[in-house]
Enzyme design. Structure first.
Site, PDB file in Angstrom:
ATOM      1  CE  LYS A 274       6.167  82.511 115.022  1.00 27.18           C
ATOM      2  NZ  LYS A 274       6.085  81.592 113.870  1.00 27.18           N
ATOM      3  CG  ASP A 279       6.838  85.250 109.353  1.00 23.88           C
ATOM      4  OD1 ASP A 279       7.877  85.822 108.966  1.00 23.88           O
ATOM      5  OD2 ASP A 279       6.713  84.013 109.403  1.00 23.88           O
ATOM      6  CE  LYS A 286       5.821  83.660 106.425  1.00 23.88           C
ATOM      7  NZ  LYS A 286       5.947  82.195 106.461  1.00 23.88           N
ATOM      8  CG  ASP A 297       3.880  83.659 112.486  1.00 28.98           C
ATOM      9  OD1 ASP A 297       3.489  82.520 112.804  1.00 28.98           O
ATOM     10  OD2 ASP A 297       5.044  83.905 112.128  1.00 28.98           O
ATOM     11  CG  ASP A 356       9.433  82.159 106.440  1.00 28.23           C
ATOM     12  OD1 ASP A 356       8.897  82.929 107.266  1.00 28.23           O
ATOM     13  OD2 ASP A 356       8.774  81.422 105.685  1.00 28.23           O
ATOM     14  CD  GLU A 358       9.245  83.763 111.927  1.00 26.17           C
ATOM     15  OE1 GLU A 358       8.116  83.626 112.435  1.00 26.17           O
ATOM     16  OE2 GLU A 358       9.579  83.214 110.862  1.00 26.17           O
ATOM     17  NE  ARG A 360      12.577  76.966 113.453  1.00 22.69           N
ATOM     18  CZ  ARG A 360      12.378  75.981 112.585  1.00 22.69           C
ATOM     19  NH1 ARG A 360      13.320  75.065 112.390  1.00 22.69           N
ATOM     20  NH2 ARG A 360      11.261  75.881 111.915  1.00 22.69           N
TER      21      ARG A 360
END
Length: 503
Positions: A274, A279, A286, A297, A356, A358, A360
């Site tokens: 990933k 993010d 967030k 991230d 959030d 995201e 996956r």
């Protein structure tokens, strides 16, 4: 913008510590003032000088403590550094690595340009000399690593440490130590690359930048590479992946790396990382606190690139594919909205209840893309869930798998690399939480078992091969004042691949 490799020369030697002609010899002291075997040799040669120091109370052997001695009688080295090892019965892997780190930091801070470190001779339960030397090199690199080249005046050591000799007890151990040295250097450099990428701020480390770093690595080590832009991903039907980056003005990139070290036709191992280069959470924004750390991230993708550097240096006899979906998750008018439904590359539809969640959404299309390689195994790694941090903290990565033998392989590699994992359940019971009345599934399953339901989501896209998922949200990054990337789980991945190559 990544920092340069640490310029430190390592070698291995057997011989009496009291006869080493060097700036400093490093020896260990256990609690209760018990000398390690090399320290006993120094003590004998110096007519009990070390014993006198210990009896005087200057050093008690507490873990992490150090004492630098000058002009020790009858010793050829300029200085002797005593390093506390803690309780002898509790001297295990962490204590060993910490002792090496303490020694190297003290050598750096006291201006030693060269040193002979005898701590590598101290037995660690159930470990051999190859492990000792490998871990010593990795720990030394970790102790010296700095990411300060973006400061106007990067810090520089007054007299930087240039040469380190690791000691082994017997000449016959040298060849095993050399194996550990080669592995340790390759892994340490891979970890440092992953750290550099993780620490680079998101205004520089964009998806395009990450793709450029992957191509640079491919050129250096003879990997094949391919960078898929938005149009190419759209043509493939990666609707889930592409939906995440819609709110950003930084275009997504899908990075493909191929190391063809095995026999032609051998099924590859596929690593999926990933890489959300920043993010913000999207529309499900967030909270401001610690959002500055969200450049990390992309640590899964950074670890894949770091692992590729290591396997390139080692010339691994294995076919390995790296897949890195890279994008940003930002909240503009084009961004995913809660309630949107997207179609993944697999054809399965997903109701986005939380933008959030995201990671996956980008991984699921990468897992479907992996099918084209008819892989022998697929391992994905991602800073996926805060729930994993709550469950396991910062020590082990969470491990999920649909294949018990693969899970055991990873557990074995994690133990040997001392880059630990803890296997979590992937029971069908949890799949119920992902039900959606409007789509094939929802992208979240509520607060309970958040890391598990995230893995269950991914498992729906990994049914055609043996698969494992590593949630590294708690292990890839250190937060707070001393924030920074740890480079995990590069070491785990390299050992996993090494074991596969030796089958």
């Amino acid at each position: 913008m990544e920092s340069k490799d640490i310029e430190l020369e390592f070698s291995i030697k057997s011989g009496a510590p009291e006869k080493q002609r060097t700036a400093c010899v490093v020896v260990g002291v256990f609690e209760s003032r018990k000398l390690s075997a090399p320290a006993i040799d120094i003590d004998r040669a110096s007519d009990g000088y070390l014993s006198d120091i210990l009896r005087g109370g200057d050093m008690e052997g507490k873990a992490g403590s150090t004492l630098l001695l000058h002009k020790v009688p009858n010793i050829l080295a300029d200085r002797i550094l005593l390093v506390g090892l803690g309780k002898e019965r509790e001297f295990h892997e962490k204590a060993y690595r910490d002792a090496i780190a303490s020694a190297v930091k003290t050598l750096r801070d006291t201006g030693s340009m060269e040193a002979a470190i005898t701590l590598s001779e101290i037995p660690v339960r159930k470990r051999d000399v190859t492990w000792n030397i490998e871990q010593a090199v990795i720990s030394a690199h970790d102790a010296l690593y700095r990411f300060d080249h973006m400061k106007s005046k990067p810090s520089e050591a007054r007299r930087p440490l240039k040469r380190v000799v690791f000691a082994v007890s017997r000449r016959g151990e040298l060849k095993y130590g050399e194996v550990g040295l080669a592995r340790g250097l390759a892994i340490a450099r891979g970890i440092n690359l992953a750290k550099d990428l993780g620490n680079t701020p998101s205004n520089i480390c964009t998806p395009e930048y990450l793709a450029g770093q992957a191509q640079k690595l491919a050129k250096a080590y003879g990997f094949r590479s391919e960078i898929l832009d938005y149009a190419a991903c759209d043509k493939l039907g990666m609707g889930s992946f592409l939906s995440v980056g819609k709110g950003s003005d930084k275009p997504p990139r899908f990075i493909v790396l191929k190391h063809e070290g095995g026999a032609k036709g051998d099924k590859p191992v596929v690593l999926v990382g990933k890489a959300v280069t920043f993010d913000a959470g999207g529309i499900s924004l967030k909270p401001p606190a610690e959002m500055d750390e969200m450049n990390y991230d992309m640590s899964g993708g950074g670890a894949v690139i770091g692992a590729f550097r290591a396997i390139g240096e080692l010339g691994l006899a294995l076919n390995v594919v790296g897949l890195i979906p890279a994008c940003e998750n930002m909240p503009d008018a084009n961004a995913n909205k809660p309630g949107d439904i997207v179609t993944s590359m697999s054809g399965q539809t997903i109701e986005i209840l939380n933008t959030d969640a995201e990671g996956r959404l980008i991984l699921c299309d990468a897992l479907t893309y992996a099918e084209r390689f008819e892989p022998d195994a697929v391992v994905d790694l991602a800073t996926l869930t805060g729930a994993c941090v709550i469950a396991l903290g910062a020590h082990p990565s969470a491990l999920y798998s649909n294949h018990d033998p693969l899970a055991r392989e990873i557990e074995h590699a994690a133990d040997h690399a001392w880059d630990r994992v803890w296997r979590m359940p992937l029971w069908d019971d949890y799949q119920e939480q992902l039900k959606s009345s409007l789509a094939d599934m929802a992208n979240i399953g509520g607060r309970p078992a958040g890391s598990i339901t995230a893995a269950c989501f991914l498992s729906r896209f990994a049914k055609k091969y043996h698969w494992a998922h590593l949630d590294i949200a708690g292990t890839a990054w250190k937060g707070g004042r001393e924030k920074g990337s740890t480079g995990r789980p590069v070491s785990l991945l390299v050992h996993f691949l090494l074991n596969r190559a030796q089958k």
